[in-house]
Design a protein around this motif. Structure first.
Motif, short mmCIF file in Angstrom:
data_model
loop_
_atom_site.label_atom_id
_atom_site.label_comp_id
_atom_site.label_asym_id
_atom_site.label_seq_id
_atom_site.Cartn_x
_atom_site.Cartn_y
_atom_site.Cartn_z
N SER A 1 16.41 45.61 6.96
CA SER A 1 17.70 45.60 6.28
C SER A 1 18.01 47.04 5.88
CB SER A 1 17.64 44.69 5.05
OG SER A 1 18.84 44.75 4.31
N ILE A 2 19.11 47.57 6.40
CA ILE A 2 19.42 48.99 6.19
C ILE A 2 20.88 49.14 5.78
CG2 ILE A 2 19.40 51.29 7.23
CD1 ILE A 2 17.32 50.32 9.21
N GLY A 3 21.08 49.87 4.70
CA GLY A 3 22.44 50.07 4.21
C GLY A 3 22.77 51.50 3.88
N HIS A 4 22.08 52.06 2.88
CA HIS A 4 22.47 53.37 2.36
C HIS A 4 22.49 54.44 3.45
CE1 HIS A 4 22.94 56.48 -0.72
NE2 HIS A 4 22.05 57.18 -0.04
N ALA A 5 21.38 54.58 4.18
CA ALA A 5 21.32 55.62 5.21
C ALA A 5 22.29 55.32 6.35
CB ALA A 5 19.90 55.75 5.75
N SER B 1 19.66 43.92 10.10
CA SER B 1 20.65 43.38 9.17
C SER B 1 21.31 44.55 8.45
CB SER B 1 20.00 42.42 8.17
OG SER B 1 20.98 41.77 7.39
N VAL B 2 22.61 44.67 8.58
CA VAL B 2 23.34 45.80 8.01
C VAL B 2 23.80 45.44 6.60
CG1 VAL B 2 25.37 47.28 8.21
CG2 VAL B 2 24.09 46.61 10.27
N ASN B 3 23.33 46.24 5.64
CA ASN B 3 23.71 46.04 4.24
C ASN B 3 25.04 46.76 3.99
OD1 ASN B 3 23.97 46.38 1.36
ND2 ASN B 3 21.80 45.92 1.15
N ILE B 4 26.05 46.02 3.56
CA ILE B 4 27.40 46.58 3.41
C ILE B 4 27.75 46.90 1.95
CG2 ILE B 4 28.29 45.58 5.53
CD1 ILE B 4 29.53 43.33 3.84
N HIS C 1 14.66 49.52 2.55
CA HIS C 1 14.91 50.51 1.49
C HIS C 1 14.58 51.91 2.00
CE1 HIS C 1 16.28 50.70 -2.71
NE2 HIS C 1 15.76 51.91 -2.66
N ASP C 2 15.62 52.69 2.12
CA ASP C 2 15.56 54.09 2.54
C ASP C 2 15.07 54.29 3.97
OD1 ASP C 2 16.66 54.89 0.19
OD2 ASP C 2 14.92 55.97 -0.56
N LEU C 3 15.12 53.24 4.77
CA LEU C 3 14.85 53.42 6.20
C LEU C 3 16.04 54.13 6.83
CD1 LEU C 3 13.26 49.96 7.06
CD2 LEU C 3 12.09 52.15 6.67
N ASN C 4 15.75 55.01 7.80
CA ASN C 4 16.81 55.74 8.48
C ASN C 4 16.42 55.99 9.92
OD1 ASN C 4 15.08 58.04 8.49
ND2 ASN C 4 15.89 58.70 6.51
N GLN C 5 17.25 56.72 10.65
CA GLN C 5 16.98 56.94 12.07
C GLN C 5 15.75 57.81 12.31
OE1 GLN C 5 20.36 57.59 14.76
NE2 GLN C 5 21.73 57.18 13.04
N GLN C 6 15.34 58.58 11.31
CA GLN C 6 14.17 59.44 11.47
C GLN C 6 12.87 58.67 11.26
OE1 GLN C 6 17.05 60.62 9.65
NE2 GLN C 6 17.50 61.39 11.70
N ASN C 7 12.83 57.77 10.29
CA ASN C 7 11.56 57.13 9.95
C ASN C 7 11.39 55.72 10.48
OD1 ASN C 7 12.89 55.35 8.07
ND2 ASN C 7 12.82 56.95 6.50
#
Length: 248
Positions: free
Chosen positions: A220-224, A5-8, A199-205
């Motif tokens: 649910s990932i938005g900021h990164a 789910s992309v947080n916009i 929260h703060d999930l990204n392609q590295q973790n």
């Protein structure tokens, strides 16, 4: 398969910084959907610092087959043009309502519910949201002591607050933080709850988390994701996250 789910929200932050209408979060949602994401997340706050009340309905109108996830503090009262979280949900009828205990003083969500303290207050709100046809998810810390209370009050899922895991991962030793996530996820599954994470999930973790909790229902990932999209483009970045989820 774990849904993305992309947080916009961050698109709305950029738009609001100029006080005009661009970039449009709705256009960003369309791009993410066309790239294959399973859902769109918004987190409208009473101060409307990013997603505004009118955005909630505009996004709902273009979603088609993907899920809508509306996050928010159900205890925050109406203010100005903000009608309150439950009224927003009544109007938009999202697939999922994610309840988060955040306040205006928080830059971003930074802790989960204290279920021992908050369960009794949450229970009638969970019931009301479910009468609206929403799946209900509660934002919890990865080391929450009493995750079973979420099931007792009728929630369908929890969302693990993963910033401590992300910070530990970046420092080079995520073993303890990851173990907290896994332990709580397994306890949640044992009492019939689905497990989301964010929260703060990204392609590295993200890959390590998915490998450790293969039954994750949604991230649910938005900021990164939005930050990475500044360099690589939004659609390719969404597809990169989907590849990680599919291959982990």
């Amino acid at each position: 398969m774990t849904s993305l789910s992309v947080n916009i929200n961050k698109i709305a932050v950029l738009r609001n910084s100029r006080g005009h209408e661009l970039p449009d979060p709705v256009v960003a949602a369309r791009v993410a959907i066309e790239a294959g994401c399973g859902g769109i997340t918004v987190h409208p706050r009473p101060d409307q610092r990013h997603i505004r009340v009118d955005d909630v309905a505009r996004v709902a109108a273009i979603l088609g087959h993907v899920e809508y996830n509306i996050e928010g503090n159900p205890f925050a009262p109406p203010r100005g043009s903000y009608p309150g979280y439950l009224d927003l949900v009544r109007g938009a009828r999202p697939a999922q309502a994610t309840l988060v205990p955040d306040g205006d003083g928080q830059l971003t969500s930074d802790h989960g519910f204290d279920l021992a303290r908050d369960a009794a207050r949450l229970a009638p709100l969970v019931r009301e949201l479910k009468t609206l046809g929403c799946r209900v998810s509660l934002f919890v810390d990865a080391d929450v002591a009493d995750v079973e209370r979420a099931a007792e009050i009728g929630a369908d899922r929890i969302e693990l607050y993963t910033e401590p895991y992300a910070v530990a991962f970046a420092s080079g030793d995520a073993s303890r933080a990851l173990a907290d996530c896994v332990r709580t996820a397994e306890r949640a599954r044992a009492c019939g709850l689905g497990v989301n994470a964010g929260h703060d999930l990204n392609q590295q973790n993200l890959g390590a988390l998915k490998q450790a909790i293969p039954f994750l229902a949604e991230v649910s990932i938005g900021h990164a994701l939005i930050g990475e999209a500044l360099y690589a483009g939004l659609a390719p970045t969404v597809r990169a996250y989907l590849h990680i989820l599919a291959s982990s």
